[in-house]
Write an enzyme that holds these catalytic residues in place. Structure first.
Site, PDB file in Angstrom:
ATOM      1  N   LYS A 148       0.831  -1.197   0.000  1.00 59.44           N
ATOM      2  CA  LYS A 148       0.000   0.000   0.000  1.00 59.44           C
ATOM      3  C   LYS A 148       0.872   1.256   0.000  1.00 59.44           C
ATOM      4  O   LYS A 148       0.661   2.184  -0.793  1.00 59.44           O
ATOM      5  CB  LYS A 148      -0.889  -0.028   1.243  1.00 59.44           C
ATOM      6  CG  LYS A 148      -2.250   0.531   1.006  1.00 59.44           C
ATOM      7  CD  LYS A 148      -3.173   0.180   2.175  1.00 59.44           C
ATOM      8  CE  LYS A 148      -3.782  -1.200   2.022  1.00 59.44           C
ATOM      9  NZ  LYS A 148      -4.272  -1.769   3.266  1.00 59.44           N
ATOM     10  N   ARG A 177      -3.552   2.242   8.321  1.00 65.04           N
ATOM     11  CA  ARG A 177      -3.797   0.945   7.650  1.00 65.04           C
ATOM     12  C   ARG A 177      -2.550   0.095   7.652  1.00 65.04           C
ATOM     13  O   ARG A 177      -1.436   0.599   7.631  1.00 65.04           O
ATOM     14  CB  ARG A 177      -4.145   1.165   6.174  1.00 65.04           C
ATOM     15  CG  ARG A 177      -5.291   2.056   5.935  1.00 65.04           C
ATOM     16  CD  ARG A 177      -5.414   2.201   4.433  1.00 65.04           C
ATOM     17  NE  ARG A 177      -6.297   3.304   4.123  1.00 65.04           N
ATOM     18  CZ  ARG A 177      -7.126   3.302   3.101  1.00 65.04           C
ATOM     19  NH1 ARG A 177      -7.167   2.283   2.278  1.00 65.04           N
ATOM     20  NH2 ARG A 177      -7.887   4.328   2.877  1.00 65.04           N
ATOM     21  N   GLY A 224      -6.455 -10.897   6.428  1.00 63.66           N
ATOM     22  CA  GLY A 224      -6.307 -11.516   7.738  1.00 63.66           C
ATOM     23  C   GLY A 224      -5.654 -10.595   8.748  1.00 63.66           C
ATOM     24  O   GLY A 224      -5.749 -10.815   9.947  1.00 63.66           O
ATOM     25  N   MET A 245      -4.882  -6.626  10.466  1.00 68.09           N
ATOM     26  CA  MET A 245      -5.696  -5.479  10.797  1.00 68.09           C
ATOM     27  C   MET A 245      -5.894  -4.646   9.548  1.00 68.09           C
ATOM     28  O   MET A 245      -4.989  -4.462   8.765  1.00 68.09           O
ATOM     29  CB  MET A 245      -5.008  -4.633  11.852  1.00 68.09           C
ATOM     30  CG  MET A 245      -5.970  -3.633  12.446  1.00 68.09           C
ATOM     31  SD  MET A 245      -5.142  -2.311  13.283  1.00 68.09           S
ATOM     32  CE  MET A 245      -5.249  -1.053  12.042  1.00 68.09           C
ATOM     33  N   ARG A 261      -3.809  -0.630  -6.997  1.00 67.53           N
ATOM     34  CA  ARG A 261      -3.134  -1.929  -7.054  1.00 67.53           C
ATOM     35  C   ARG A 261      -3.493  -2.582  -8.383  1.00 67.53           C
ATOM     36  O   ARG A 261      -4.455  -2.183  -9.042  1.00 67.53           O
ATOM     37  CB  ARG A 261      -3.559  -2.819  -5.893  1.00 67.53           C
ATOM     38  CG  ARG A 261      -5.029  -3.051  -5.898  1.00 67.53           C
ATOM     39  CD  ARG A 261      -5.491  -3.784  -4.663  1.00 67.53           C
ATOM     40  NE  ARG A 261      -6.946  -3.681  -4.608  1.00 67.53           N
ATOM     41  CZ  ARG A 261      -7.658  -3.856  -3.518  1.00 67.53           C
ATOM     42  NH1 ARG A 261      -7.081  -4.127  -2.382  1.00 67.53           N
ATOM     43  NH2 ARG A 261      -8.952  -3.760  -3.548  1.00 67.53           N
ATOM     44  N   HIS A 287     -11.592 -41.198 -11.099  1.00 68.19           N
ATOM     45  CA  HIS A 287     -12.000 -41.590 -12.445  1.00 68.19           C
ATOM     46  C   HIS A 287     -12.842 -40.501 -13.099  1.00 68.19           C
ATOM     47  O   HIS A 287     -12.578 -40.081 -14.236  1.00 68.19           O
ATOM     48  CB  HIS A 287     -12.800 -42.896 -12.366  1.00 68.19           C
ATOM     49  CG  HIS A 287     -13.300 -43.379 -13.690  1.00 68.19           C
ATOM     50  ND1 HIS A 287     -14.559 -43.050 -14.148  1.00 68.19           N
ATOM     51  CD2 HIS A 287     -12.704 -44.103 -14.656  1.00 68.19           C
ATOM     52  CE1 HIS A 287     -14.715 -43.582 -15.348  1.00 68.19           C
ATOM     53  NE2 HIS A 287     -13.609 -44.239 -15.676  1.00 68.19           N
ATOM     54  N   SER A 309       8.000 -42.752 -18.617  1.00 70.11           N
ATOM     55  CA  SER A 309       6.935 -41.771 -18.527  1.00 70.11           C
ATOM     56  C   SER A 309       6.459 -41.767 -17.076  1.00 70.11           C
ATOM     57  O   SER A 309       6.014 -42.793 -16.562  1.00 70.11           O
ATOM     58  CB  SER A 309       5.792 -42.125 -19.468  1.00 70.11           C
ATOM     59  OG  SER A 309       4.811 -41.113 -19.394  1.00 70.11           O
ATOM     60  N   THR A 320       2.506 -39.642 -12.437  1.00 75.70           N
ATOM     61  CA  THR A 320       2.533 -38.955 -11.142  1.00 75.70           C
ATOM     62  C   THR A 320       1.238 -39.126 -10.356  1.00 75.70           C
ATOM     63  O   THR A 320       1.210 -38.805  -9.179  1.00 75.70           O
ATOM     64  CB  THR A 320       2.843 -37.460 -11.336  1.00 75.70           C
ATOM     65  OG1 THR A 320       1.995 -36.959 -12.378  1.00 75.70           O
ATOM     66  CG2 THR A 320       4.286 -37.263 -11.713  1.00 75.70           C
ATOM     67  N   CYS A 329       3.062 -38.126 -17.595  1.00 74.15           N
ATOM     68  CA  CYS A 329       1.704 -38.266 -18.129  1.00 74.15           C
ATOM     69  C   CYS A 329       0.626 -38.325 -17.059  1.00 74.15           C
ATOM     70  O   CYS A 329      -0.519 -38.623 -17.341  1.00 74.15           O
ATOM     71  CB  CYS A 329       1.607 -39.471 -19.061  1.00 74.15           C
ATOM     72  SG  CYS A 329       1.816 -41.029 -18.190  1.00 74.15           S
ATOM     73  N   TYR A 356       9.293 -34.076 -22.310  1.00 74.78           N
ATOM     74  CA  TYR A 356       7.928 -33.653 -22.625  1.00 74.78           C
ATOM     75  C   TYR A 356       7.000 -33.869 -21.449  1.00 74.78           C
ATOM     76  O   TYR A 356       7.294 -34.634 -20.530  1.00 74.78           O
ATOM     77  CB  TYR A 356       7.399 -34.390 -23.865  1.00 74.78           C
ATOM     78  CG  TYR A 356       7.190 -35.869 -23.684  1.00 74.78           C
ATOM     79  CD1 TYR A 356       5.996 -36.364 -23.152  1.00 74.78           C
ATOM     80  CD2 TYR A 356       8.180 -36.783 -24.037  1.00 74.78           C
ATOM     81  CE1 TYR A 356       5.817 -37.731 -22.977  1.00 74.78           C
ATOM     82  CE2 TYR A 356       8.004 -38.141 -23.867  1.00 74.78           C
ATOM     83  CZ  TYR A 356       6.822 -38.618 -23.336  1.00 74.78           C
ATOM     84  OH  TYR A 356       6.625 -39.952 -23.147  1.00 74.78           O
TER      85      TYR A 356
HETATM   86  C1  PEP Z   1      -0.580 -42.136 -13.467  1.00 80.32           C
HETATM   87  O1  PEP Z   1      -0.629 -42.977 -12.584  1.00 80.32           O
HETATM   88  O2  PEP Z   1      -0.067 -41.015 -13.308  1.00 80.32           O
HETATM   89  C2  PEP Z   1      -1.138 -42.413 -14.791  1.00 80.32           C
HETATM   90  C3  PEP Z   1      -0.953 -41.568 -15.783  1.00 80.32           C
HETATM   91  O3  PEP Z   1      -1.890 -43.531 -14.934  1.00 80.32           O
HETATM   92  P1  PEP Z   1      -3.404 -43.702 -14.442  1.00 80.32           P
HETATM   93  O4  PEP Z   1      -3.883 -42.348 -14.054  1.00 80.32           O
HETATM   94  O5  PEP Z   1      -4.138 -44.284 -15.580  1.00 80.32           O
HETATM   95  O6  PEP Z   1      -3.238 -44.617 -13.283  1.00 80.32           O
END
Ligand code: PEP
Ligand code: MG
Length: 866
Positions: free
Chosen positions: A22, A93, A102, A104, A336, A452, A752, A755, A819, A838
């Protein structure tokens, strides 16, 4: 000793860290020659010292000197009026270096005392205004400095209005407000926190309260969640009050230099005549659009236009500013960078670059990459929306209106009548795919952001809200319950997958816009991107869509989705039931033809680009109808159902996620492995013979040991002998595979990173159940964010980095990709931008991945060619 109090004129060139956001904004505005009321800033350094030691020696002398300077600039004495001169009053202020709710907030009219009120009344000839100012000070100070609850003051005000028979505040006269002020004073006295009737004591109390508010539980939680360092401290801004409530030639307002909803250039905002800022917030009176000023105060409007122009030139961004007009004179109180919708962000960034206000690179950096998918879909018109009746997780952006449908069949019925449907399920399973595909929106009671329902909805581009825990769904009865409200089949629902909100009835939507601008922005971004971007796509349609969004191939084609289609599922079930090699061979032969045709179409859609096909991953029982249904049918004498039931019972697992699936299943049922790979190789061969350029790659899921990879590779090599080799890779999605990356890498052409599973297994939390508690973990500040949504760099990221580095060392030709769902989340993409070759994202999120990867390149500086 370092100076700790700076006048605006002295603060020029000092850092935001020292002055707070500010204070910094005010100093910048003053430097730019904009009309700002005189002010001084107590630095964050003073706050830090105060919090460390409980005092700041010499600070109050500095504050007095600062105030003396303000008195000089304002031409009024602090707290005391003199003759016709009103007393100088100030606002106090807080202002941290980063915007942080959060703490004053604000005390206005500080410095008023009983004598001051008289002086103010004399000087302005307006006793009502004077007492009104005083009672506002008492309530604000009482709340934020002395710790009384705001409702207590509101209650006393309401009580007085009732006694006087007044409907609104405006009907209270000066004597009433005087009476109210005395009641406030007595109340504060009685509770042991008397209001200081000395201006200097007020000022000191307020400054200390601001310092201390840095340690508020709310402020601490906010810092933890957003990773804001604990030791920044807050600055304090002390500024001469100007009054917008001195008559019809006074007022207060807020302005945006561009439209925060659409991004359109032009002054936009609201104004309230004869009012103070808080009246606008309180919503007691409705402000009018700034446009109207053109009619009755054209000079002021013109001045605001110029202010907007200068603010933008100075700050080089869309500004959200607050101003007050005191007897015809305009003052800016705050500015701002304005919050904006994703659509506005893109438009503002692109247009500012075209106006030469910022560079193209800055434009690229300014857009929140995660917001892009929502840009291409409609959203709920928040101005016209009622209160949502249910909230879940925003799993797939876009808004949808449709009739509630609790089964696939119901969705199909609506679809056949040309009516939109919203599929409402407790959770979804692969069996729901047809319903999910035909529905305009998906709503589930359970499941997290990688459940899913979420994964499939994002892939299909269908808006979805998942994990709406307050809802109970009874598919068999065709109804759902939310806090006693019953939703029946056919009832209209609206959901917004960008916010997670669900509404009863049809709520108006706003159409997406701005594709052309987005394309332009991405064209500026592309040269800075090193990381490849592929798509997760299981169908030719997904593949085509992903390609249109700029995907450079498919990083994950989940083959199981093809197994669920109506014409295939009977053959999958025969495969599962097969008791003789002949029966198995027949089922595999049928499935082979289906898969080959699917692969051909997908390879064709991605002609010339790599397509990574993952062999079957889920456990077999997922392809069977639910046990209860089989049991019922068996009871009714259905023999086939009886056989399926026995098989399903044999296949049943306590924890199928960690059970007989992925590479385990493929190695022990090698017929499936061979069938799938052969279908892929033959599809590619046929396309090549027809003059196309298919680039298939094959990948096995869920490995945990090099031996598994070795065996899978040997199986693949048998077919490569006949068809010629294609790249062979493995997913790295169990922690053990990551730990053994150096041993696995020489056996494959690529890794690949899955995650989703890697996160699930690293945290030991089920991705399908996480929706029950993870959002609360985040709310409570236990986790800074949901790790199933954004990659946890510290833990999962460490596994990933280690596996990437050790894998590449063991096999310098190893290609690396990601992936999991994180592959389309901006923060995660930036994390892997220098680590992998990638990333792979669901089709709509390909845009996010492209932009985020470019932003990572720009942040790093020198972009390297891929
Ligand atoms: C994963 O586990 O990150 C993956 C891409 O496979 P799925 O989501 O099909 O288990
Ligand atoms: Mg997985």
């Amino acid at each position: 000793m370092a100076k700790r109090v700076y006048l605006l004129s002295e603060a020029r060139g000092l850092s935001r860290d020292l002055l707070g956001g500010k204070g910094f904004g005010l100093a910048e505005m003053a430097a730019a020659g904009l009309p700002v009321p005189p002010a001084f800033i107590v630095t964050t350094e003073a706050c830090r010292q105060y919090l460390r030691t409980g005092e700041v020696p010499g600070l109050w002398e500095e504050v007095r000197a600062g105030m003396a300077a303000l008195e000089g600039l304002a031409g009024k004495p602090f707290g005391r009026g003199e003759g016709k001169t009103p007393p100088l009053l100030v606002s106090v202020r807080s202002g941290a270096p980063v915007s942080m709710p959060g703490m004053m907030d604000t005390v206005l009219n500080l410095g008023l005392t009983l004598e001051g009120v008289e002086a103010l009344a004399r000087a302005t000839g307006n006793p009502r205004f004077a007492w009104d100012s005083f009672r506002r000070l008492l309530a604000m100070y009482g709340e934020v400095v002395l710790g009384e609850r705001a409702e207590v003051f509101e209650g006393m005000l309401s009580a007085l209005k009732a006694e006087r028979g007044a409907g609104t505040d405006a009907e209270l006269g000066p004597e009433d407000l005087e009476e109210l002020a005395y009641r406030y004073l007595r109340h504060l006295e009685a509770r042991g926190t008397p209001f200081p009737l000395d201006p200097w004591a007020q000022l000191q109390g307020a400054i200390e309260a601001v310092f201390k508010s840095w340690q508020n539980p709310r402020a601490r939680t906010y810092r933890r969640i957003y990773g804001i360092p604990e030791d920044l401290g807050t600055a304090v801004v002390v500024q001469a009050m100007v009054f917008g409530n001195l008559g019809e030639d006074s007022g207060t307002g807020v302005g945006f230099t561009r439209n925060p909803a659409t991004g359109e250039k032009g002054l936009y905002g609201e104004y309230l005549r004869n009012a103070q800022g808080e009246d606008v917030v309180a919503g007691v009176r409705t402000p009018e659009p700034l446009e109207r000023l053109k009619g009755y105060a054209p000079g002021l409007y013109e001045e605001l236009l110029q202010v907007a122009e200068r603010l933008e030139r100075h700050f080089r961004d869309m500004q959200d500013f607050e101003f007050t007009v005191e007897r015809g004179r305009l003052y800016l109180l705050q500015t701002r960078s304005g919050k904006r919708t994703a659509q506005a962000a893109v438009r503002i960034a692109v247009e500012m670059a075209e106006e030469g206000l910022i560079s193209r690179e800055e434009a690229v950096m300014r857009v929140e990459a995660n917001a892009l998918p929502g840009l291409l879909r409609p959203s709920v018109d928040r101005d016209k929306a009622p209160k949502p009746f249910l909230k879940g997780l925003p799993a797939s952006p876009g808004a949808a209106v449709g009739h509630a449908a609790f089964t696939n069949e119901a969705v199909e019925r609506f679809h056949a009548q040309g009516l939109p449907a919203i599929l409402v399920r407790p959770e979804t399973t692969p069996e729901d795919i047809t319903g999910m595909y035909l529905a305009k929106g998906i709503l589930t009671a359970r499941g997290g952001l990688t459940s899913h329902a979420a994964v499939v909805a994002r892939g299909l581009g269908v808006p979805a809200v998942v994990g709406a825990e307050a809802m109970r769904v009874f598919p068999d009865e065709g109804k759902a319950l939310v806090d006693g409200v019953e939703v029946r089949e056919g009832d209209l629902l609206t959901l917004d997958g960008g916010t997670g909100e669900v509404y009863l009835g049809a709520v108006p939507l706003v159409e997406a816009a701005g594709e052309a601008l987005l394309e332009k922005l991405l064209s500026w971004a592309e040269p800075h991107r090193r990381l490849g971007v592929r798509a997760n796509a299981d169908t030719p349609e997904d593949a085509r869509r992903a390609r249109a969004f700029g995907a450079e191939g498919i990083g994950l084609c989940r083959t199981e989705h093809m197994f669920f289609q109506e014409d295939r599922i009977p053959w999958v079930r025969r495969l599962i039931l097969a008791e003789t090699p002949e029966e198995e061979a027949e089922a595999l032969e049928r499935l082979f033809h289906f898969q080959k045709e699917d692969f051909k179409e997908i390879l064709l859609a991605m002609d010339g680009l790599p397509v990574t096909v993952r062999l079957l991953d889920p456990p077999l029982h997922e392809f069977l109808p639910p046990l209860e249904e089989l049991a019922r049918r068996a009871e009714e004498g259905d023999e086939e159902a009886g056989r399926l039931l026995r098989r399903a019972e044999a296949l049943k697992e306590v924890n199928p996620m960690l059970g007989f699936r992925g590479v385990r299943l493929l190695l022990l049922r090698p017929g499936i492995f061979r069938m799938q790979l052969k279908a892929l190789l033959e599809a590619a061969r046929e396309l090549k013979e027809a003059g196309h350029d298919p680039r298939p790659e094959v990948m096995v899921p869920l490995v945990a040991d090099p031996k598994e990879v070795e065996r899978a590779r040997a199986l693949a090599e048998e077919l490569f002998l006949e068809y010629g080799p294609i790249p062979f890779g493995t997913m790295i999605e169990t922690p053990r595979a990551a730990l053994l990356a150096a041993e696995i890498a020489p056996l494959v052409d690529f890794f690949s990173f899955g995650t989703n599973d890697l996160t699930q297994m690293a945290f030991g939390l089920s991705r399908d159940d996480a929706g029950k508690f993870l959002p609360r973990y985040v709310e409570e500040g236990l986790f800074p964010f949901d790790p199933t949504e954004r990659l946890d760099e510290k833990g999962v990221g460490r596994l990933l980095r280690m596996a990437a580095e050790e894998g590449r060392k063991a096999n310098p030709r190893l290609k690396l990709g990601l992936c999991g769902e994180h592959g389309g989340e901006a923060g995660s993409v930036r994390f892997v931008a220098d680590l992998l070759d990638y990333t792979s994202a669901s089709p709509f999120r390909v845009l996010t991945a492209r932009l985020a990867a470019a932003q990572a390149g720009l942040a790093r500086g020198t972009p390297e060619p891929a």
